[in-house]
Write an enzyme that holds these catalytic residues in place. Structure first.
Site, short mmCIF file in Angstrom:
data_model
loop_
_atom_site.label_atom_id
_atom_site.label_comp_id
_atom_site.label_asym_id
_atom_site.label_seq_id
_atom_site.Cartn_x
_atom_site.Cartn_y
_atom_site.Cartn_z
N CYS A 130 -5.84 9.55 4.57
CA CYS A 130 -5.38 9.80 3.21
C CYS A 130 -5.70 8.63 2.30
CB CYS A 130 -3.88 10.08 3.21
SG CYS A 130 -3.45 11.62 4.06
N HIS B 30 -1.56 9.67 -2.34
CA HIS B 30 -0.11 9.49 -2.24
C HIS B 30 0.30 8.04 -2.47
CE1 HIS B 30 -0.24 7.59 1.80
NE2 HIS B 30 -1.23 8.43 2.04
#
Length: 237
Positions: A212, A196
């Site tokens: 992440c 992301h």
């Protein structure tokens, strides 16, 4: 003798006039052109601060996407090895594969033909939260909402207003998922880990997130456009 002397003097005089005329013709064959010193002297040439280039200014400059203004990244404060760049494919993986090297803090996308890869600098999960293995980028989203998993809410109760069932955080430049999110599935199930975007440029190259893989917003937009549908992804430890 006097007549001969006069004749010789006249000839020499005429030759001298001709020479002067010839020199004058060379000197005035066209308008003289002078280049201003400021146009050629390095002392007057515009320059960028150390570490900056026009190409990188364009790559990491301010941009408007989806109605949001993404701020410019002060990339000269990031180690140059983390800049987006094309490199030889040394991963051993075929074209279309995404590889995250958590030790080196690099993400590779192997390009068509398999000879080269686009490499991006990333930030990864803190020790104890990192995920590794092989999966598929099953889903992708522009300007996603962010919904923290309940495990994260338990660690950070202030995130309860974004917990599952609330609709999550609105998209925007302060959203932790940034401009794009690529969702990693394994064996048909959502791993809850993502590739992301990221508004915090100084996290690139570090282990700071809750698992992440984060990229600069400018880089995740570039990756989003390049990565194949349902690409295979490998995360190395």
């Amino acid at each position: 003798m006097t007549s001969d002397l006069l004749s010789r003097r006249r000839i020499l005089s005429l030759l001298a006039v001709g020479s002067v005329s010839t020199l004058a013709s060379c000197a005035s064959s066209g308008p003289q052109r002078f280049t201003p010193i400021a146009a050629t002297s390095p002392a007057f040439a515009p320059s960028l601060p150390p570490g900056r280039t026009p190409e990188l200014d364009a790559t990491y400059g301010q941009m408007v996407d989806g109605g949001f203004v993404i701020p410019a990244v002060p990339y000269w404060k990031i180690p140059p090895r983390f800049y987006r760049q094309r490199v030889p494919n040394t991963t051993g993986e075929p074209a279309g594969t995404v590889i995250v090297d958590t030790q080196s803090r690099f993400l590779y996308l192997v390009e068509p033909g398999g000879e080269t890869a686009m490499r991006y600098g990333v930030g990864i999960g803190r020790e104890g939260f990192a995920w590794s293995g092989e999966g598929v980028i099953q889903w992708r989203q522009k300007w996603p909402r962010w919904t923290p998993p309940m495990e994260m809410v338990a660690r950070q109760p202030e995130l309860a207003k974004y917990a599952p069932g609330t609709g999550g955080m609105e998209p925007g430049t302060t959203n932790p998922l940034g401009a794009r999110a690529l969702y990693i599935f394994q064996n048909g199930k959502d791993t809850l880990y993502r590739l992301h975007g990221n508004p915090e440029w100084n996290s690139i190259g570090k282990a700071v997130s809750s698992g992440c893989v984060r990229l600069l917003n400018q880089d995740i937009i570039d990756l989003y456009e390049r990565v194949p549908t349902k690409a295979r992804i490998i995360v190395w430890q």
